[in-house]
Motif scaffolding. Structure first.
Motif, PDB file in Angstrom:
ATOM      1  N   UNK A 138       0.954  -1.201   0.013  1.00 31.78           N
ATOM      2  CA  UNK A 138       0.161  -0.221   0.012  1.00 31.78           C
ATOM      3  C   UNK A 138       0.883   0.774  -0.026  1.00 31.78           C
ATOM      4  N   UNK A 139       2.088   1.394   0.654  1.00 33.41           N
ATOM      5  CA  UNK A 139       3.542   2.024   0.406  1.00 33.41           C
ATOM      6  C   UNK A 139       3.362   3.038  -1.487  1.00 33.41           C
ATOM      7  N   UNK A 140       3.127   2.114  -2.753  1.00 35.58           N
ATOM      8  CA  UNK A 140       3.048   2.112  -3.497  1.00 35.58           C
ATOM      9  C   UNK A 140       1.696   2.574  -4.461  1.00 35.58           C
ATOM     10  N   UNK A 141       0.690   3.449  -3.330  1.00 37.85           N
ATOM     11  CA  UNK A 141      -1.285   3.543  -3.047  1.00 37.85           C
ATOM     12  C   UNK A 141      -1.171   3.965  -3.933  1.00 37.85           C
ATOM     13  N   UNK A 142      -1.998   4.539  -5.390  1.00 42.09           N
ATOM     14  CA  UNK A 142      -1.730   5.888  -6.409  1.00 42.09           C
ATOM     15  C   UNK A 142      -2.893   6.218  -4.930  1.00 42.09           C
ATOM     16  N   UNK A 143      -3.332   6.214  -4.337  1.00 43.82           N
ATOM     17  CA  UNK A 143      -4.579   7.542  -3.601  1.00 43.82           C
ATOM     18  C   UNK A 143      -3.757   7.925  -2.378  1.00 43.82           C
ATOM     19  N   UNK A 144      -2.899   9.160  -2.005  1.00 45.07           N
ATOM     20  CA  UNK A 144      -2.170   9.470  -0.349  1.00 45.07           C
ATOM     21  C   UNK A 144      -2.831   9.526   0.245  1.00 45.07           C
ATOM     22  N   UNK A 145      -4.377   9.076  -0.188  1.00 40.05           N
ATOM     23  CA  UNK A 145      -4.826   9.622   1.540  1.00 40.05           C
ATOM     24  C   UNK A 145      -4.709   7.738   2.440  1.00 40.05           C
TER      25      UNK A 145
ATOM     26  N   UNK B 108      -1.998   6.057   1.379  1.00 36.60           N
ATOM     27  CA  UNK B 108      -0.259   6.242   2.049  1.00 36.60           C
ATOM     28  C   UNK B 108      -0.565   6.441   3.539  1.00 36.60           C
ATOM     29  N   UNK B 109      -1.267   7.808   4.013  1.00 38.24           N
ATOM     30  CA  UNK B 109      -0.932   8.701   4.778  1.00 38.24           C
ATOM     31  C   UNK B 109      -2.229   8.034   5.840  1.00 38.24           C
ATOM     32  N   UNK B 110      -3.030   7.250   5.530  1.00 37.64           N
ATOM     33  CA  UNK B 110      -3.252   5.908   6.725  1.00 37.64           C
ATOM     34  C   UNK B 110      -2.527   4.981   7.108  1.00 37.64           C
TER      35      UNK B 110
ATOM     36  N   UNK C 124       7.619  10.562   0.112  1.00 39.32           N
ATOM     37  CA  UNK C 124       6.907  10.294  -0.410  1.00 39.32           C
ATOM     38  C   UNK C 124       6.719  11.757  -2.095  1.00 39.32           C
ATOM     39  N   UNK C 125       6.209  11.913  -2.379  1.00 38.78           N
ATOM     40  CA  UNK C 125       5.962  12.796  -3.358  1.00 38.78           C
ATOM     41  C   UNK C 125       4.733  14.002  -2.508  1.00 38.78           C
ATOM     42  N   UNK C 126       3.761  13.571  -2.087  1.00 38.32           N
ATOM     43  CA  UNK C 126       3.197  14.114  -1.560  1.00 38.32           C
ATOM     44  C   UNK C 126       2.794  14.540   0.369  1.00 38.32           C
ATOM     45  N   UNK C 127       3.145  15.418   0.387  1.00 32.97           N
ATOM     46  CA  UNK C 127       3.245  17.220   1.560  1.00 32.97           C
ATOM     47  C   UNK C 127       3.011  16.023   3.173  1.00 32.97           C
ATOM     48  N   UNK C 128       1.536  15.781   2.811  1.00 32.06           N
ATOM     49  CA  UNK C 128       0.146  15.538   3.920  1.00 32.06           C
ATOM     50  C   UNK C 128       1.319  13.928   4.009  1.00 32.06           C
ATOM     51  N   UNK C 129       1.386  12.983   3.557  1.00 31.96           N
ATOM     52  CA  UNK C 129       1.819  11.101   3.284  1.00 31.96           C
ATOM     53  C   UNK C 129       3.954  11.965   4.650  1.00 31.96           C
ATOM     54  N   UNK C 130       4.301  12.147   3.741  1.00 38.15           N
ATOM     55  CA  UNK C 130       6.153  13.063   4.403  1.00 38.15           C
ATOM     56  C   UNK C 130       5.538  13.543   5.440  1.00 38.15           C
TER      57      UNK C 130
ATOM     58  N   UNK D  35       3.277  12.951   7.867  1.00 37.54           N
ATOM     59  CA  UNK D  35       2.697  11.672   8.261  1.00 37.54           C
ATOM     60  C   UNK D  35       3.399  10.663   9.464  1.00 37.54           C
ATOM     61  N   UNK D  36       4.791  10.443   8.103  1.00 34.98           N
ATOM     62  CA  UNK D  36       6.429   9.667   8.684  1.00 34.98           C
ATOM     63  C   UNK D  36       6.950  11.084   9.336  1.00 34.98           C
ATOM     64  N   UNK D  37       6.826  12.267   9.468  1.00 31.00           N
ATOM     65  CA  UNK D  37       7.930  12.859  10.029  1.00 31.00           C
ATOM     66  C   UNK D  37       7.171  12.763  11.283  1.00 31.00           C
ATOM     67  N   UNK D  38       5.780  13.425  11.474  1.00 30.29           N
ATOM     68  CA  UNK D  38       4.798  12.879  13.197  1.00 30.29           C
ATOM     69  C   UNK D  38       4.709  11.461  13.427  1.00 30.29           C
ATOM     70  N   UNK D  39       5.385  10.704  12.766  1.00 30.46           N
ATOM     71  CA  UNK D  39       5.680   9.652  13.757  1.00 30.46           C
ATOM     72  C   UNK D  39       7.371   9.479  13.703  1.00 30.46           C
ATOM     73  N   UNK D  40       8.268   9.277  13.325  1.00 25.67           N
ATOM     74  CA  UNK D  40       9.611   9.716  13.627  1.00 25.67           C
ATOM     75  C   UNK D  40       9.864  10.310  14.570  1.00 25.67           C
TER      76      UNK D  40
END
Length: 87
Positions: free
Chosen positions: A36-43, A45-47, A70-76, A78-83
């Motif tokens: 799912x990390x390669x799913x076309x919908x960034x929603x 990937x963020x989820x 990820x190319x989409x800011x919201x996904x990045x 979310x990952x940064x918040x997790x980190x």
């Protein structure tokens, strides 16, 4: 898990519902969700980031690191918040 694997990739609402069902666990099937990390919908990937956020399962860090670029800011974000929560 079989439900997720049988889903139409365009059925974003159901994918999000299934991911939500995994949230809050301590461990989970990372290897079966990594695609799912390669799913076309960034929603999706963020989820995915928020779904695995509390898991201690091997492979979570690599998955979140992949989503951190990820190319989409919201996904990045979310990952940064997790980190930052992991520090």
């Amino acid at each position: 898990m079989g439900r997720l694997e049988a889903l139409d990739p365009s059925d974003v609402a159901t994918i999000l519902e299934v991911l939500d069902g995994f949230a809050g666990r301590r461990r989970g099937p990372v290897e079966r969700l990594v695609h799912l990390a390669g799913h076309p919908d960034p929603t999706v990937r963020e989820a995915l980031v928020w779904t695995v956020a509390g898991w201690s399962t091997p492979g979570v860090l690599a998955l979140v690191e992949r989503l951190a670029v990820d190319p989409v800011e919201e996904v990045r974000e979310a990952a940064a918040a997790w980190s930052s929560d992991e520090d």
